[in-house]
Design a protein around this motif. Structure first.
Motif, PDB file in Angstrom:
ATOM      1  N   GLY A  10       6.174  -0.279 -75.994  1.00 14.57           N
ATOM      2  CA  GLY A  10       5.156  -0.227 -75.032  1.00 14.57           C
ATOM      3  C   GLY A  10       5.392  -0.383 -73.558  1.00 14.57           C
ATOM      4  N   VAL A  11       6.517  -0.050 -73.122  1.00 15.40           N
ATOM      5  CA  VAL A  11       7.043   0.155 -71.761  1.00 15.40           C
ATOM      6  C   VAL A  11       7.053   1.550 -71.196  1.00 15.40           C
ATOM      7  N   SER A  12       6.222   1.762 -70.189  1.00 15.05           N
ATOM      8  CA  SER A  12       6.173   3.025 -69.322  1.00 15.05           C
ATOM      9  C   SER A  12       6.898   3.088 -68.250  1.00 15.05           C
ATOM     10  N   GLN A  13       7.414   4.072 -67.801  1.00 10.83           N
ATOM     11  CA  GLN A  13       7.806   4.336 -66.407  1.00 10.83           C
ATOM     12  C   GLN A  13       7.149   5.430 -65.635  1.00 10.83           C
ATOM     13  N   ALA A  14       5.885   5.821 -66.310  1.00 13.22           N
ATOM     14  CA  ALA A  14       4.926   6.602 -65.439  1.00 13.22           C
ATOM     15  C   ALA A  14       4.494   6.130 -64.230  1.00 13.22           C
ATOM     16  N   THR A  15       4.010   6.968 -63.411  1.00  9.54           N
ATOM     17  CA  THR A  15       3.388   6.627 -62.270  1.00  9.54           C
ATOM     18  C   THR A  15       1.825   7.140 -61.926  1.00  9.54           C
ATOM     19  N   ASN A  16       1.194   6.586 -61.003  1.00 10.09           N
ATOM     20  CA  ASN A  16      -0.134   6.931 -60.849  1.00 10.09           C
ATOM     21  C   ASN A  16      -1.039   6.739 -61.908  1.00 10.09           C
ATOM     22  N   VAL A  17      -0.733   5.508 -62.740  1.00 10.43           N
ATOM     23  CA  VAL A  17      -1.561   5.198 -63.808  1.00 10.43           C
ATOM     24  C   VAL A  17      -2.886   4.609 -63.537  1.00 10.43           C
ATOM     25  N   PRO A  18      -3.851   5.166 -64.339  1.00 10.62           N
ATOM     26  CA  PRO A  18      -5.321   4.749 -63.671  1.00 10.62           C
ATOM     27  C   PRO A  18      -5.360   3.309 -64.142  1.00 10.62           C
TER      28      PRO A  18
END
Length: 413
Positions: free
Chosen positions: A33-41
């Motif tokens: 469940g861990v994300s390294q994504a950016t600009n997540v709403p």
């Protein structure tokens, strides 16, 4: 996933940012469940920050997965005269268009009858890799497709009697696809050959639980330089050798059954929840464990608010989880000490995800609570899609994908 494996995956995400945009299996790249994504709403509604929503044919609660700009999920479509078509769908992540819709299986009507009201015939989340999509429908069968939608193989010989249908998803390790088959009796773990679909091994659970049905998704850790498949069933969690399914160690618990949460691993520990009727969160130290490790390797346990359905989340030193009736908690992952406990609104089945210092908790009514990660509770947003939601989110740069009862949504800007 072990801390070392997880660190390797995160390092690859940093080296190649395009990998960070993918969400190729249940609970994402690292399976936790861990994300390294950016600009997540952070904020949205049915009319705000919705890039697109796409009606999905049929029914299903499999979570969406994302790979190289394409979304994949499964669905069960009424084919008339008690017949159901089990299908694999592909959508363009940019605009939501359905660009692939393939029938994978057409099971016998007798195999599609017993389904819980919170389940579906298409609840297992697919797995996608460099050139293949794996879809799993529990006792009805498993299949592999290429990314053009051609079915490469089907495996329908692993027959067992389900209870409430199927819910667990497979895990890929090496040349094998591994999943649990915990039905009404004689529960087992199975591994298929990824290339051919042939059964490589089956391993009986050997449990004393009276109710043997469960729905948990396995995970993989590394211990003492060797991989172990961690799988929870009724009455026990076991570590299995990926090569032949040999049980390495086990921890048993009371009559717990219908176990759904996927195990997570961090700080050298394995975290599980034990299922109905009285769920208990357990932290297990697998180092050096052999045989029955119940009395020697359970580091701590916690009963209050332990989840029956949702999987846990570890971020830094903190362990987060939400009970099925909406009590969310933050504990010290190493010691079990409680930092905070708060009640959120509604009931919960979807597993939380983490991105950019925030935790996203979706409830069954389509409300997602956004909470700041940390040892002090802070609610950042409450977002209501006004659609029943049991599937877990997928996260990528600039977007969250949410599957509701009727639609797949891309939330972003």
């Amino acid at each position: 996933m072990s801390s070392r494996f997880r660190a390797l995956v995160i390092a690859l995400l940093v080296i190649d940012p395009s990998i960070a945009s993918d969400w190729p299996q249940f609970r994402g790249p690292t399976g936790d469940g861990v994300s390294q994504a950016t600009n997540v709403p952070i904020h949205w509604s049915p009319s705000e920050h919705v890039v697109w929503k796409q009606a999905i044919p049929g029914t299903g609660w499999s979570s969406p997965v994302l790979f190289r700009g394409k979304l994949y999920l499964t669905s069960a479509v009424d084919a008339g005269t008690d017949s159901v078509s089990l299908r694999a769908l592909c959508l363009d992540a940019a605009d939501g268009r359905i660009v692939g819709d393939v029938e994978v299986l057409r099971p016998e009507p007798s195999a599609t009858k017993e389904i819980h009201t919170k389940n579906s015939l298409a609840s297992s989340t697919p797995i996608v890799d460099a050139d293949r999509l794996y879809v799993h429908f529990g006792h009805m069968g498993t299949a592999a497709l290429d990314l053009d939608g051609n079915v490469l193989w089907r495996q329908t010989t692993l027959d067992y009697q389900p209870v409430h249908g199927n819910g667990g998803s497979p895990v890929v390790f090496g040349d094998k696809l591994v999943f649990s088959c915990d039905g009404a009796q004689d529960p087992f773990l199975a591994a298929l050959d990824r290339a051919s679909g042939e059964v490589r091994w089956k391993r009986a659970r050997d449990t004393t639980a009276t109710k043997t049905f469960s729905f948990s998704t396995p995970t993989v850790i590394e211990m003492d330089g060797a991989p172990q498949i961690i799988s929870v069933g009724s009455g026990l969690v076991g570590a299995y050798d990926p090569q032949d399914g040999r049980e390495i160690w086990r921890v048993t618990f009371e009559e717990g059954y219908s176990v759904v949460p996927r195990p997570v691993s961090a700080h050298g520990l394995v975290f599980i929840s034990t299922g109905f009727n009285w769920p208990r969160l357990m932290a297990i130290d697998p180092k050096g464990a052999l045989g029955d490790a119940t009395k020697t390797h359970v580091l701590w346990s916690h009963d209050k608010g332990a989840p029956l359905t949702t999987s846990m989340l570890v971020v830094g030193d903190e362990l987060y989880f939400v009970s099925d009736n909406g009590v969310t908690s933050c504990l010290d992952a190493r010691t079990g000490r409680v930092h905070w406990t708060k009640r959120l609104g509604g009931d919960f089945s979807a597993s939380p995800v983490f991105a950019e210092g925030r935790i996203y908790f979706p409830n069954e009514a389509g409300v997602t609570y956004v909470v700041k990660a940390g040892t002090t509770f802070e609610l950042l947003a409450t977002n209501d899609l006004q659609e029943r939601t049991l599937a877990s989110p997928a996260v990528t740069n600039n977007a969250i994908f949410l599957r509701s009862e009727l639609y797949l949504w891309r939330i972003g800007s």
